[in-house]
Write a protein that holds these residues in place. Structure first.
Motif, PDB file in Angstrom:
ATOM      1  N   LEU A 135       2.491  14.269  32.598  1.00 46.08           N
ATOM      2  CA  LEU A 135       3.282  15.491  32.496  1.00 46.08           C
ATOM      3  C   LEU A 135       2.382  16.704  32.743  1.00 46.08           C
ATOM      4  O   LEU A 135       2.757  17.633  33.463  1.00 46.08           O
ATOM      5  CB  LEU A 135       3.934  15.582  31.119  1.00 46.08           C
ATOM      6  N   ALA A 136       1.180  16.686  32.147  1.00 46.04           N
ATOM      7  CA  ALA A 136       0.241  17.787  32.354  1.00 46.04           C
ATOM      8  C   ALA A 136      -0.116  17.924  33.834  1.00 46.04           C
ATOM      9  O   ALA A 136      -0.210  19.033  34.372  1.00 46.04           O
ATOM     10  CB  ALA A 136      -1.023  17.537  31.535  1.00 46.04           C
ATOM     11  N   ARG A 137      -0.298  16.798  34.481  1.00 49.70           N
ATOM     12  CA  ARG A 137      -0.654  16.799  35.900  1.00 49.70           C
ATOM     13  C   ARG A 137       0.441  17.457  36.741  1.00 49.70           C
ATOM     14  O   ARG A 137       0.160  18.274  37.623  1.00 49.70           O
ATOM     15  CB  ARG A 137      -0.884  15.362  36.347  1.00 49.70           C
ATOM     16  N   VAL A 138       1.681  17.112  36.461  1.00 57.05           N
ATOM     17  CA  VAL A 138       2.791  17.675  37.222  1.00 57.05           C
ATOM     18  C   VAL A 138       2.958  19.160  36.895  1.00 57.05           C
ATOM     19  O   VAL A 138       3.205  19.982  37.784  1.00 57.05           O
ATOM     20  CB  VAL A 138       4.095  16.906  36.937  1.00 57.05           C
ATOM     21  N   LEU A 139       2.806  19.514  35.622  1.00 56.25           N
ATOM     22  CA  LEU A 139       2.911  20.919  35.222  1.00 56.25           C
ATOM     23  C   LEU A 139       1.855  21.763  35.938  1.00 56.25           C
ATOM     24  O   LEU A 139       2.131  22.870  36.405  1.00 56.25           O
ATOM     25  CB  LEU A 139       2.740  21.055  33.708  1.00 56.25           C
ATOM     26  N   HIS A 140       0.648  21.230  36.007  1.00 57.92           N
ATOM     27  CA  HIS A 140      -0.422  21.964  36.684  1.00 57.92           C
ATOM     28  C   HIS A 140      -0.107  22.131  38.163  1.00 57.92           C
ATOM     29  O   HIS A 140      -0.309  23.217  38.732  1.00 57.92           O
ATOM     30  CB  HIS A 140      -1.749  21.229  36.502  1.00 57.92           C
ATOM     31  N   ALA A 141       0.380  21.071  38.796  1.00 59.82           N
ATOM     32  CA  ALA A 141       0.752  21.141  40.207  1.00 59.82           C
ATOM     33  C   ALA A 141       1.885  22.133  40.427  1.00 59.82           C
ATOM     34  O   ALA A 141       1.980  22.756  41.491  1.00 59.82           O
ATOM     35  CB  ALA A 141       1.157  19.757  40.710  1.00 59.82           C
ATOM     36  N   ALA A 142       2.733  22.311  39.403  1.00 61.72           N
ATOM     37  CA  ALA A 142       3.857  23.249  39.493  1.00 61.72           C
ATOM     38  C   ALA A 142       3.435  24.676  39.158  1.00 61.72           C
ATOM     39  O   ALA A 142       4.256  25.591  39.179  1.00 61.72           O
ATOM     40  CB  ALA A 142       4.971  22.808  38.552  1.00 61.72           C
ATOM     41  N   GLY A 143       2.159  24.867  38.828  1.00 59.58           N
ATOM     42  CA  GLY A 143       1.676  26.203  38.525  1.00 59.58           C
ATOM     43  C   GLY A 143       1.820  26.607  37.072  1.00 59.58           C
ATOM     44  O   GLY A 143       1.508  27.752  36.711  1.00 59.58           O
ATOM     45  N   GLN A 144       2.243  25.685  36.216  1.00 56.41           N
ATOM     46  CA  GLN A 144       2.435  25.990  34.802  1.00 56.41           C
ATOM     47  C   GLN A 144       1.172  25.584  34.031  1.00 56.41           C
ATOM     48  O   GLN A 144       1.149  24.628  33.264  1.00 56.41           O
ATOM     49  CB  GLN A 144       3.675  25.267  34.272  1.00 56.41           C
ATOM     50  N   ALA A 156      -0.689  26.968  31.595  1.00 52.18           N
ATOM     51  CA  ALA A 156      -0.781  27.064  30.134  1.00 52.18           C
ATOM     52  C   ALA A 156      -0.150  25.845  29.471  1.00 52.18           C
ATOM     53  O   ALA A 156      -0.706  25.273  28.524  1.00 52.18           O
ATOM     54  CB  ALA A 156      -0.113  28.350  29.646  1.00 52.18           C
ATOM     55  N   GLN A 157       1.013  25.442  29.972  1.00 51.00           N
ATOM     56  CA  GLN A 157       1.672  24.253  29.422  1.00 51.00           C
ATOM     57  C   GLN A 157       0.863  22.993  29.731  1.00 51.00           C
ATOM     58  O   GLN A 157       0.775  22.080  28.908  1.00 51.00           O
ATOM     59  CB  GLN A 157       3.091  24.128  29.978  1.00 51.00           C
ATOM     60  N   ALA A 158       0.283  22.950  30.922  1.00 44.67           N
ATOM     61  CA  ALA A 158      -0.548  21.798  31.296  1.00 44.67           C
ATOM     62  C   ALA A 158      -1.733  21.681  30.345  1.00 44.67           C
ATOM     63  O   ALA A 158      -2.088  20.576  29.909  1.00 44.67           O
ATOM     64  CB  ALA A 158      -1.033  21.949  32.737  1.00 44.67           C
ATOM     65  N   PHE A 159      -2.330  22.809  30.009  1.00 47.22           N
ATOM     66  CA  PHE A 159      -3.471  22.832  29.090  1.00 47.22           C
ATOM     67  C   PHE A 159      -3.074  22.249  27.733  1.00 47.22           C
ATOM     68  O   PHE A 159      -3.810  21.451  27.145  1.00 47.22           O
ATOM     69  CB  PHE A 159      -3.959  24.276  28.931  1.00 47.22           C
ATOM     70  N   GLN A 160      -1.903  22.618  27.234  1.00 49.74           N
ATOM     71  CA  GLN A 160      -1.423  22.106  25.948  1.00 49.74           C
ATOM     72  C   GLN A 160      -1.190  20.601  26.001  1.00 49.74           C
ATOM     73  O   GLN A 160      -1.532  19.870  25.060  1.00 49.74           O
ATOM     74  CB  GLN A 160      -0.122  22.823  25.558  1.00 49.74           C
ATOM     75  N   MET A 161      -0.604  20.131  27.099  1.00 47.63           N
ATOM     76  CA  MET A 161      -0.344  18.698  27.232  1.00 47.63           C
ATOM     77  C   MET A 161      -1.642  17.900  27.359  1.00 47.63           C
ATOM     78  O   MET A 161      -1.766  16.798  26.826  1.00 47.63           O
ATOM     79  CB  MET A 161       0.557  18.432  28.450  1.00 47.63           C
ATOM     80  N   LEU A 162      -2.624  18.464  28.041  1.00 50.66           N
ATOM     81  CA  LEU A 162      -3.920  17.796  28.156  1.00 50.66           C
ATOM     82  C   LEU A 162      -4.589  17.673  26.787  1.00 50.66           C
ATOM     83  O   LEU A 162      -5.223  16.657  26.484  1.00 50.66           O
ATOM     84  CB  LEU A 162      -4.834  18.567  29.110  1.00 50.66           C
ATOM     85  N   ALA A 163      -4.440  18.705  25.975  1.00 50.71           N
ATOM     86  CA  ALA A 163      -5.008  18.659  24.623  1.00 50.71           C
ATOM     87  C   ALA A 163      -4.382  17.523  23.828  1.00 50.71           C
ATOM     88  O   ALA A 163      -5.080  16.762  23.145  1.00 50.71           O
ATOM     89  CB  ALA A 163      -4.798  19.994  23.919  1.00 50.71           C
TER      90      ALA A 163
END
Length: 296
Positions: free
Chosen positions: A94-103, A105-112
């Motif tokens: 999910l973090a990977r897709v969020l990051h690819a989508a430009g999101q 901050a959310q990607a950072f939270q999911m990675l944590a």
């Protein structure tokens, strides 16, 4: 090879911390044909967002390159999987897709969250983002933890951390060990940076023969900088018998990949032996690029 080291090494350093970022994970595209039967969100997330560099991914599905992510479908599946309480793997995806989508901050939270769950690839990417924020100590600890699981990118980044003293004290021997471990796992940057350390001889004992061996390994894996440096060693006969023909072949390979320095090496007019015969030996030496003048 010391004076202009920063030219080639600075590029590699720029790559090294972005090479493990979510935007640069390269893999084989997922086949267009999907399973005929409906999949659970967790399985669909695995199918749509699995990374080649994730040793914990679901091997029932082929990995998906970042540029091949179907963001809408992957985001929907991975969000639903996360909401249903799926594990760290889907959280990382999910973090990977969020990051690819430009999101980001959310990607950072999911990675944590995925890192807390023990997911190695998440730890590496989370550490990269922490490093970008200046928290190098925590990033180093995460690289260590992920490397203990066999993660290649973590091993490579530990090599860089020890080489440059980022998040830890500089230690050339440990840097070489981690670069070699990454190289054994077929990482071309690990092989190249190990060759550089051995070639320079400032952090570990200089070993030109071993340096040439790892330059060749990295070059065989497509590393252009390794092709150039190996070509220079072949040209001057450093650590091996001089071989102008093999050197030219290396420069040609690098030039074909767009390397500007290599292009100058293959287009430079040849030196007339009749002319060099009348030149003093000390001046003849200047006709070959000295080690301190090489580019890395």
């Amino acid at each position: 090879m010391k004076n202009e080291t920063s030219k080639r090494i600075s590029v590699i350093n720029a790559i090294l911390l972005t090479a493990v970022s979510l935007l640069s994970i390269a893999a084989i595209a997922i086949p267009s044909a999907r399973a005929a039967s409906p999949m659970l969100p967790a399985d669909q997330c695995d199918a749509e967002a699995g990374s080649e560099h994730d040793l914990q991914r679901n091997l029932s599905f082929r990995p998906v390159a970042t540029e091949d992510l179907r963001i809408g479908i992957a985001l929907s599946a991975c969000r639903e999987a996360f909401n249903q309480g799926s594990g760290p793997r889907q959280t990382f995806q999910l973090a990977r897709v969020l990051h690819a989508a430009g999101q980001h901050a959310q990607a950072f939270q999911m990675l944590a969250k995925a890192s807390e769950g023990g997911h190695a690839a998440a730890m590496v990417n989370y550490a990269v983002m922490l490093g970008e924020k200046g928290d190098h100590d925590t990033a180093f600890a995460l690289f260590e933890k992920a490397a203990a699981t066999g993660n290649i990118m973590a091993a490579y980044n530990l090599g860089v951390a020890y080489r440059d003293g980022v998040g830890t004290s500089a230690n050339g021997s440990l840097a070489a060990q981690w670069f070699e471990r990454a190289s054994v796992a077929r990482d071309n940057l690990g092989a190249f940076n190990l060759a550089v350390i051995l070639d320079e001889g400032t952090q570990v004992r200089e070993d030109d023969q071993k340096a040439a061996r790892f330059y060749r390994l990295a070059a065989d894996r497509g590393n252009v900088d390794a092709m150039v440096n190996l070509g220079l060693m072949l040209e001057s006969g450093e650590g091996m018998q001089a071989d102008p023909v093999a050197a030219a072949a290396m420069f040609t390979k690098a030039a074909e990949k767009g390397d500007a320095f290599a292009m100058t090496k293959i287009t430079k007019p040849g030196i007339d032996p009749a002319t060099t015969a009348s030149v003093e030996p000390s001046e003849q030496a200047n006709l070959v690029l000295a080690k301190s003048g090489r580019v890395k």
